[in-house]
Design a protein around this motif. Structure first.
Motif, PDB file in Angstrom:
ATOM      1  N   ASN A 192       0.806  -1.220   0.000  1.00 58.30           N
ATOM      2  CA  ASN A 192       0.000   0.000   0.000  1.00 58.30           C
ATOM      3  C   ASN A 192       0.837   1.266   0.000  1.00 58.30           C
ATOM      4  N   LEU A 193       2.133   1.151   0.300  1.00 61.00           N
ATOM      5  CA  LEU A 193       2.989   2.326   0.223  1.00 61.00           C
ATOM      6  C   LEU A 193       3.024   2.859  -1.211  1.00 61.00           C
ATOM      7  N   GLU A 194       3.285   1.968  -2.166  1.00 61.18           N
ATOM      8  CA  GLU A 194       3.326   2.373  -3.566  1.00 61.18           C
ATOM      9  C   GLU A 194       1.953   2.858  -4.040  1.00 61.18           C
ATOM     10  N   LYS A 195       0.910   2.150  -3.643  1.00 61.90           N
ATOM     11  CA  LYS A 195      -0.446   2.524  -4.068  1.00 61.90           C
ATOM     12  C   LYS A 195      -0.814   3.908  -3.533  1.00 61.90           C
ATOM     13  N   MET A 196      -0.484   4.164  -2.275  1.00 61.02           N
ATOM     14  CA  MET A 196      -0.820   5.437  -1.648  1.00 61.02           C
ATOM     15  C   MET A 196      -0.062   6.584  -2.306  1.00 61.02           C
ATOM     16  N   GLN A 197       1.206   6.346  -2.600  1.00 59.33           N
ATOM     17  CA  GLN A 197       2.008   7.400  -3.226  1.00 59.33           C
ATOM     18  C   GLN A 197       1.485   7.721  -4.624  1.00 59.33           C
ATOM     19  N   ALA A 198       1.136   6.681  -5.387  1.00 61.10           N
ATOM     20  CA  ALA A 198       0.618   6.893  -6.735  1.00 61.10           C
ATOM     21  C   ALA A 198      -0.750   7.572  -6.705  1.00 61.10           C
ATOM     22  N   ARG A 199      -1.572   7.217  -5.738  1.00 59.05           N
ATOM     23  CA  ARG A 199      -2.944   7.734  -5.672  1.00 59.05           C
ATOM     24  C   ARG A 199      -2.992   9.188  -5.214  1.00 59.05           C
ATOM     25  N   TYR A 200      -2.095   9.555  -4.269  1.00 58.95           N
ATOM     26  CA  TYR A 200      -2.213  10.876  -3.652  1.00 58.95           C
ATOM     27  C   TYR A 200      -1.047  11.812  -3.948  1.00 58.95           C
ATOM     28  N   ASN A 201       0.025  11.284  -4.540  1.00 59.04           N
ATOM     29  CA  ASN A 201       1.155  12.125  -4.933  1.00 59.04           C
ATOM     30  C   ASN A 201       1.615  13.028  -3.784  1.00 59.04           C
ATOM     31  N   CYS A 202       1.890  12.416  -2.656  1.00 52.12           N
ATOM     32  CA  CYS A 202       2.381  13.149  -1.492  1.00 52.12           C
ATOM     33  C   CYS A 202       3.415  12.274  -0.788  1.00 52.12           C
ATOM     34  N   ARG A 203       4.025  12.812   0.236  1.00 54.51           N
ATOM     35  CA  ARG A 203       4.987  12.008   0.987  1.00 54.51           C
ATOM     36  C   ARG A 203       4.240  10.910   1.739  1.00 54.51           C
ATOM     37  N   VAL A 204       4.745   9.698   1.619  1.00 53.98           N
ATOM     38  CA  VAL A 204       4.113   8.528   2.228  1.00 53.98           C
ATOM     39  C   VAL A 204       5.146   7.802   3.073  1.00 53.98           C
ATOM     40  N   GLY A 205       4.718   7.315   4.209  1.00 53.93           N
ATOM     41  CA  GLY A 205       5.611   6.561   5.080  1.00 53.93           C
ATOM     42  C   GLY A 205       4.906   5.386   5.712  1.00 53.93           C
ATOM     43  N   LEU A 206       5.612   4.714   6.607  1.00 52.13           N
ATOM     44  CA  LEU A 206       5.096   3.519   7.276  1.00 52.13           C
ATOM     45  C   LEU A 206       5.029   3.756   8.777  1.00 52.13           C
ATOM     46  N   SER A 207       3.856   3.561   9.340  1.00 54.93           N
ATOM     47  CA  SER A 207       3.689   3.535  10.787  1.00 54.93           C
ATOM     48  C   SER A 207       3.458   2.076  11.160  1.00 54.93           C
ATOM     49  N   ASP A 208       4.458   1.471  11.779  1.00 54.06           N
ATOM     50  CA  ASP A 208       4.454   0.013  11.947  1.00 54.06           C
ATOM     51  C   ASP A 208       4.230  -0.387  13.396  1.00 54.06           C
ATOM     52  N   HIS A 209       3.379  -1.397  13.577  1.00 52.66           N
ATOM     53  CA  HIS A 209       3.092  -1.926  14.915  1.00 52.66           C
ATOM     54  C   HIS A 209       3.427  -3.412  15.014  1.00 52.66           C
ATOM     55  N   SER A 210       4.324  -3.904  14.180  1.00 50.63           N
ATOM     56  CA  SER A 210       4.591  -5.342  14.145  1.00 50.63           C
ATOM     57  C   SER A 210       5.483  -5.810  15.288  1.00 50.63           C
ATOM     58  N   GLY A 211       6.275  -4.909  15.851  1.00 51.37           N
ATOM     59  CA  GLY A 211       7.272  -5.318  16.837  1.00 51.37           C
ATOM     60  C   GLY A 211       8.493  -5.955  16.214  1.00 51.37           C
ATOM     61  N   SER A 212       8.560  -5.922  14.879  1.00 52.05           N
ATOM     62  CA  SER A 212       9.689  -6.473  14.131  1.00 52.05           C
ATOM     63  C   SER A 212      10.403  -5.332  13.410  1.00 52.05           C
ATOM     64  N   LEU A 213      11.713  -5.443  13.290  1.00 51.04           N
ATOM     65  CA  LEU A 213      12.496  -4.438  12.579  1.00 51.04           C
ATOM     66  C   LEU A 213      12.316  -4.541  11.068  1.00 51.04           C
ATOM     67  N   SER A 214      11.922  -5.698  10.580  1.00 49.77           N
ATOM     68  CA  SER A 214      11.910  -5.967   9.140  1.00 49.77           C
ATOM     69  C   SER A 214      11.042  -5.011   8.323  1.00 49.77           C
TER      70      SER A 214
END
Length: 344
Positions: free
Chosen positions: A192-214
Motif C-alpha cells: 500500500n505504500l506504492e499505491k498510496m504514493q501513486a494515488r495521492y502524490n504526497c509524501r508517504v511513510g510507514l507507521s508500523d506496529h509489528s514489533g519487528s524491525l523488518s
C-alpha cells in the motif's frame, strides 16, 4: 525553521519517529528516560500521546485488551496516562536540549490547545481520528505540517481525508498503518505504500506496529523515508503497546541502516572503472597456468599436466591450450607457475 521540520522537508533522508505512546506507563521519569535513550539511538523525533480523560473518554469506553489490574476502567487508565501541562513543557524542553524532535498526538481539542502552547512543530493524527473535524480543523488552522495515519481507513475514507486536507491547503504526509497490536507481518501492507504514493502524490511513510524491525528496513530500502515505530526499553516491560514496539537497540540499528543506505545510494559505483582500479588485486586472485605434477626436462606437456593456480601474474589460464605439446627446457616443480622461458 525548526530542525525537525527541516528534516521532514528533506525527503532524500529517512525521518525516524519513535513513539512512546503509553510505554511510560504514566511515569514522568520514564518519559524523560525515553527522551535520553532515543536521542542517543539517533531517532529524529520522539512521539508521545496527549490524553485528557475528561475531554476524550467516558466510563462506557471498554479496554481494547484488558491488560491492567490497576485500572478499573479504560477511563481510569487514561487518567493515569495524563501529564499536567507543566510536565509537557518539561518534556519538550528536555527533547530540545538533547536534540531530538518532540511530537505528541492529541486526542481532544483541549489536547490540541495544550500542545500548541507547548510548541510542537508538527501534528500527528491517529488512525481513529482522521475524520474528526474537531481535531483536524484546529490543527490545520496552525499551518503546521500534519502526519496522518491510515490504519482504520479504506480507500474511500482516505480519498475524503486527502480531499479535506488539500482543500484547506494543508502540508501533509500519509502513513500506511495497520491498527493491530502487534501487527502480523502478513498484514503490514508494504504494497500500500506504492499505491498510496501513486494515488495521492504526497509524501508517504510507514507507521508500523509489528514489533519487528523488518517492515521498517524494507520500507526504507524501497525509498519510503518517513518511518514511525513504537519504542520500549525491553520487550518484558508492562503495557498494551510493548508487544508492538521495537527496543531502543533495534531503533539504533534502523538509524544505522538508514544512514548506511543513504551513503551507498549517494555513491554509485562504475563497474568498469572499479575493475580497472582493482587490476593488481585481480592478478593476485586470478589463475595462471600451473602444474598438477612435477615435470622434468624433456617432458612434453599434455592437458593433464596443467592446473589453474594462483596468483594470476603468470601465463593466463585462458591461454593453456597454447602450451599443449610444448617440450620442457628444464624441470619445474608443481608448486611453481610455468613461464614462457620454461619451454624449448
Amino acid at each position: 525553521m525548526n530542525p525537525l521540520i527541516e528534516k521532514l522537508a528533506d525527503k532524500a533522508r529517512p525521518l525516524i519517529i519513535a513513539e512512546i505512546a503509553q510505554n511510560h506507563d504514566g511515569s514522568l521519569g520514564m518519559a524523560h528516560a525515553y527522551i535520553d535513550a532515543l536521542a542517543d539511538a539517533g531517532a529524529d523525533a520522539i512521539k508521545f500521546q496527549t490524553h485528557i480523560a475528561a475531554e476524550e473518554s467516558t466510563l462506557d469506553e471498554e479496554f481494547r485488551v484488558k491488560f491492567s489490574h490497576q485500572d478499573a476502567t479504560r477511563y481510569d487508565y487514561w487518567q493515569r496516562m495524563e501529564f499536567a501541562e507543566p510536565h509537557w513543557f518539561e518534556l519538550k524542553r528536555h527533547a530540545d536540549e538533547v536534540g531530538i524532535g518532540f511530537i505528541s498526538t492529541p486526542f481532544s481539542a483541549a489536547a490540541v490547545e495544550l500542545l500548541e502552547r507547548v510548541g510542537v512543530p508538527l501534528w500527528k493524527i491517529g488512525s481513529g481520528d482522521t475524520a474528526l473535524a474537531e481535531l483536524r480543523e484546529p490543527m490545520m488552522a496552525t499551518g503546521k505540517p500534519m502526519v496522518v495515519s491510515s490504519g482504520m481507513s479504506g480507500w474511500s475514507e482516505m480519498d475524503s481525508t486527502v480531499e479535506r486536507l488539500r482543500s484547506a491547503g494543508a502540508d501533509f504526509s500519509l502513513m500506511q498503518c495497520t491498527s493491530q497490536y502487534p501487527t502480523p507481518l502478513e498484514q503490514v501492507g508494504l504494497n500500500n505504500l506504492e499505491k498510496m504514493q501513486a494515488r495521492y502524490n504526497c509524501r508517504v511513510g510507514l507507521s508500523d506496529h509489528s514489533g519487528s524491525l523488518s517492515p521498517s528496513l524494507a520500507a526504507i530500502a524501497r525509498g519510503f523515508s518517513l518511518i514511525e515505530v513504537h519504542a520500549t526499553f525491553d520487550k518484558r516491560m508492562f503495557g498494551p503497546d510493548v508487544s508492538a514496539s521495537l527496543t531502543i537497540e533495534q531503533i539504533a540499528d534502523m538509524v544505522r541502516f538508514a544512514d548506511d543506505l543513504r551513503q551507498m545510494d549517494a555513491h554509485p559505483v562504475d563497474k568498469d572503472a572499479k575493475a580497472s582500479e582493482l587490476g593488481a588485486q585481480k592478478a593476485l586472485f586470478g589463475r595462471s597456468v600451473g602444474l598438477s605434477r612435477d615435470v622434468a626436462k624433456g617432458d612434453v606437456l599434455n592437458m593433464s599436466d596443467l592446473a589453474p593456480k594462483k596468483p594470476g601474474s603468470g601465463i593466463a589460464w585462458a591461454e593453456k591450450g597454447l602450451l599443449i605439446g610444448k617440450t620442457m627446457k628444464h624441470s619445474v616443480p608443481k608448486n611453481r607457475l610455468l613461464k614462457n622461458e620454461d619451454f624449448e
